[in-house]
Design a protein around this motif. Structure first.
Motif, PDB file in Angstrom:
ATOM      1  N   ILE A 114       0.839  -1.073   0.043  1.00 48.45           N
ATOM      2  CA  ILE A 114      -0.072  -0.052   0.157  1.00 48.45           C
ATOM      3  C   ILE A 114       0.912   1.186  -0.068  1.00 48.45           C
ATOM      4  O   ILE A 114       1.599   1.217   1.033  1.00 48.45           O
ATOM      5  CB  ILE A 114      -0.779  -0.011   1.132  1.00 48.45           C
ATOM      6  N   ILE A 115       0.629   1.882  -1.140  1.00 48.36           N
ATOM      7  CA  ILE A 115       1.493   3.361  -1.122  1.00 48.36           C
ATOM      8  C   ILE A 115       0.797   4.492  -0.970  1.00 48.36           C
ATOM      9  O   ILE A 115      -0.349   4.660  -1.392  1.00 48.36           O
ATOM     10  CB  ILE A 115       2.204   3.210  -2.543  1.00 48.36           C
ATOM     11  N   ALA A 116       1.218   5.343  -0.134  1.00 47.10           N
ATOM     12  CA  ALA A 116       0.608   6.657   0.223  1.00 47.10           C
ATOM     13  C   ALA A 116       1.631   7.736  -0.371  1.00 47.10           C
ATOM     14  O   ALA A 116       2.996   7.678   0.145  1.00 47.10           O
ATOM     15  CB  ALA A 116       0.289   6.763   1.854  1.00 47.10           C
ATOM     16  N   LEU A 117       1.197   8.607  -0.897  1.00 50.29           N
ATOM     17  CA  LEU A 117       1.951  10.012  -1.222  1.00 50.29           C
ATOM     18  C   LEU A 117       1.476  11.192  -0.546  1.00 50.29           C
ATOM     19  O   LEU A 117       0.470  11.085  -0.073  1.00 50.29           O
ATOM     20  CB  LEU A 117       1.698  10.306  -2.909  1.00 50.29           C
ATOM     21  N   ALA A 118       2.754  11.596   0.272  1.00 48.63           N
ATOM     22  CA  ALA A 118       2.525  12.816   1.206  1.00 48.63           C
ATOM     23  C   ALA A 118       3.328  14.033   0.751  1.00 48.63           C
ATOM     24  O   ALA A 118       4.349  14.110   0.648  1.00 48.63           O
ATOM     25  CB  ALA A 118       2.990  12.369   2.508  1.00 48.63           C
ATOM     26  N   GLY A 119       2.409  15.013   0.399  1.00 45.97           N
ATOM     27  CA  GLY A 119       3.134  16.232   0.078  1.00 45.97           C
ATOM     28  C   GLY A 119       3.202  17.149   1.526  1.00 45.97           C
ATOM     29  O   GLY A 119       2.138  17.683   1.870  1.00 45.97           O
ATOM     30  N   ASN A 120       4.412  17.051   1.848  1.00 44.27           N
ATOM     31  CA  ASN A 120       4.737  17.710   3.257  1.00 44.27           C
ATOM     32  C   ASN A 120       5.179  19.092   3.224  1.00 44.27           C
ATOM     33  O   ASN A 120       5.242  19.731   1.945  1.00 44.27           O
ATOM     34  CB  ASN A 120       5.831  16.930   4.017  1.00 44.27           C
ATOM     35  N   LYS A 121       5.171  19.825   4.271  1.00 42.63           N
ATOM     36  CA  LYS A 121       5.475  21.236   4.390  1.00 42.63           C
ATOM     37  C   LYS A 121       4.325  22.087   4.100  1.00 42.63           C
ATOM     38  O   LYS A 121       4.244  23.146   3.493  1.00 42.63           O
ATOM     39  CB  LYS A 121       6.789  21.667   3.922  1.00 42.63           C
ATOM     40  N   ALA A 122       3.039  21.468   4.169  1.00 44.03           N
ATOM     41  CA  ALA A 122       1.565  22.362   3.874  1.00 44.03           C
ATOM     42  C   ALA A 122       1.529  23.400   4.669  1.00 44.03           C
ATOM     43  O   ALA A 122       0.995  24.293   4.335  1.00 44.03           O
ATOM     44  CB  ALA A 122       0.449  21.207   4.110  1.00 44.03           C
ATOM     45  N   GLU A 135      -2.712  18.670  -8.711  1.00 48.04           N
ATOM     46  CA  GLU A 135      -1.617  18.203  -9.774  1.00 48.04           C
ATOM     47  C   GLU A 135      -1.095  16.870  -8.980  1.00 48.04           C
ATOM     48  O   GLU A 135      -1.355  15.720  -9.618  1.00 48.04           O
ATOM     49  CB  GLU A 135      -0.474  18.866  -9.813  1.00 48.04           C
ATOM     50  N   ALA A 136      -0.848  16.912  -7.887  1.00 49.25           N
ATOM     51  CA  ALA A 136      -0.414  15.806  -6.961  1.00 49.25           C
ATOM     52  C   ALA A 136      -1.606  14.536  -6.702  1.00 49.25           C
ATOM     53  O   ALA A 136      -1.329  13.440  -7.040  1.00 49.25           O
ATOM     54  CB  ALA A 136       0.124  15.988  -5.547  1.00 49.25           C
ATOM     55  N   GLU A 137      -2.792  15.373  -6.551  1.00 51.00           N
ATOM     56  CA  GLU A 137      -4.237  14.565  -6.411  1.00 51.00           C
ATOM     57  C   GLU A 137      -4.386  13.594  -7.562  1.00 51.00           C
ATOM     58  O   GLU A 137      -4.632  12.521  -7.447  1.00 51.00           O
ATOM     59  CB  GLU A 137      -5.279  15.415  -5.961  1.00 51.00           C
ATOM     60  N   LYS A 138      -4.316  14.410  -8.815  1.00 48.25           N
ATOM     61  CA  LYS A 138      -4.580  13.642 -10.046  1.00 48.25           C
ATOM     62  C   LYS A 138      -3.524  12.477 -10.208  1.00 48.25           C
ATOM     63  O   LYS A 138      -3.981  11.287 -10.597  1.00 48.25           O
ATOM     64  CB  LYS A 138      -4.209  14.809 -11.400  1.00 48.25           C
ATOM     65  N   TYR A 139      -2.360  12.732 -10.104  1.00 43.98           N
ATOM     66  CA  TYR A 139      -1.168  11.580 -10.377  1.00 43.98           C
ATOM     67  C   TYR A 139      -1.519  10.298  -9.282  1.00 43.98           C
ATOM     68  O   TYR A 139      -1.613   9.241  -9.663  1.00 43.98           O
ATOM     69  CB  TYR A 139      -0.131  12.168  -9.969  1.00 43.98           C
ATOM     70  N   ALA A 140      -1.749  10.884  -8.214  1.00 45.43           N
ATOM     71  CA  ALA A 140      -1.974   9.699  -7.051  1.00 45.43           C
ATOM     72  C   ALA A 140      -3.268   8.946  -7.588  1.00 45.43           C
ATOM     73  O   ALA A 140      -3.253   7.532  -7.324  1.00 45.43           O
ATOM     74  CB  ALA A 140      -2.250  10.317  -5.612  1.00 45.43           C
ATOM     75  N   ALA A 141      -4.288   9.680  -7.969  1.00 47.92           N
ATOM     76  CA  ALA A 141      -5.558   8.858  -8.312  1.00 47.92           C
ATOM     77  C   ALA A 141      -5.433   7.808  -9.574  1.00 47.92           C
ATOM     78  O   ALA A 141      -5.559   6.955  -9.745  1.00 47.92           O
ATOM     79  CB  ALA A 141      -6.530   9.747  -8.854  1.00 47.92           C
ATOM     80  N   GLU A 142      -4.344   8.530 -10.536  1.00 49.93           N
ATOM     81  CA  GLU A 142      -3.980   7.595 -11.602  1.00 49.93           C
ATOM     82  C   GLU A 142      -3.303   6.394 -11.056  1.00 49.93           C
ATOM     83  O   GLU A 142      -3.257   5.184 -11.927  1.00 49.93           O
ATOM     84  CB  GLU A 142      -3.213   8.557 -12.749  1.00 49.93           C
ATOM     85  N   GLU A 143      -2.328   6.588 -10.235  1.00 53.76           N
ATOM     86  CA  GLU A 143      -1.573   5.126  -9.782  1.00 53.76           C
ATOM     87  C   GLU A 143      -2.156   4.605  -8.709  1.00 53.76           C
ATOM     88  O   GLU A 143      -1.370   3.766  -8.299  1.00 53.76           O
ATOM     89  CB  GLU A 143      -0.139   5.904  -9.518  1.00 53.76           C
ATOM     90  N   ASN A 144      -3.240   5.017  -8.259  1.00 54.46           N
ATOM     91  CA  ASN A 144      -4.031   4.390  -7.223  1.00 54.46           C
ATOM     92  C   ASN A 144      -3.348   4.304  -5.737  1.00 54.46           C
ATOM     93  O   ASN A 144      -3.086   3.067  -5.129  1.00 54.46           O
ATOM     94  CB  ASN A 144      -4.151   2.563  -7.466  1.00 54.46           C
TER      95      ASN A 144
END
Ligand code: GTP
Ligand code: MG
Length: 172
Positions: A114-122, A135-144
């Motif tokens: 299970i892979i999570a992408l985290a965009g830190n320093k929000a 942009e990151a959300e779209k990429y994450a959705a495409e890659e599941n």
């Protein structure tokens, strides 16, 4: 009956994106403005309670992002049940690096990881954001992938990130 399930989690991402800071926030609820860059890797554990019966124990490998340690990473992701790939929302190069780690995990890690992408320093979003959330959300959705923007500094979405992962793990 109460149960405690253990899972191995690996953090990957470019140096200085805040991997160790996310772990320090999650495990000790602390933050340092001046953290030393990780050497090799660090190991920590933390539990997440999903319901009164179910506790997930994460065995966390916080890897070093500096290029010279890159060849060590497979040792840490090989048997991992889950991975958090971190980028810094103020550094476009760090998202490219995160995508490279994700491709490597998709090819070399356990197929069920299970892979999570985290965009830190929000916390820096209003002044220094360089990567739009969409942009990151779209990429994450495409890659599941699971996806959240986080801040180790102000705690935004840190416990949420680990809880979201825990809920995706095979708990039977
Ligand atoms: P390596 O160990 O070299 O791979 O780096 P790392 O990804 O572990 O980064 P680290 O946690 O050491 O953080 C790098 C710098 O970013 C430190 O100065 C932290 O204080 C800072 N930092 C980490 N997370 C955040 C955050 O959420 N917000 C802000 N503003 N700074 C952060
Ligand atoms: Mg580190």
């Amino acid at each position: 009956n109460p149960r405690m399930l253990q899972f191995k989690l690996v953090l990957l991402g470019e140096s200085a994106v805040g991997k160790s800071s996310l772990v320090l926030r999650f495990v000790k609820d602390q933050f340092d403005d001046y953290r030393e860059s990780t050497i090799g890797a660090a190991f920590l554990t933390q539990t997440v309670s999903l319901d009164p019966q179910t506790t997930v124990k994460f065995e966390i490998w916080d890897t070093a992002g500096q290029e010279r340690y890159k060849s060590l990473a497979p040792m840490y992701y090989r048997n991992a049940n889950c991975a958090v790939v971190v980028y810094d929302i103020t550094q476009p190069s760090s998202l490219d690096k995160a995508k490279a780690w994700i491709r490597e995990l998709q090819r070399q890690a356990d197929p069920n990881i299970i892979i999570a992408l985290a965009g830190n320093k929000a916390d820096l979003a209003s002044t220094r954001r360089a990567i739009p959330t969409e942009e990151a959300e779209k990429y994450a959705a495409e890659e599941n992938l699971l996806f959240l923007e986080t801040s180790a500094k102000n705690s935004l979405n840190v416990s949420e990130l680990f809880t979201m992962i825990a809920r995706k793990l095979p708990l039977e």
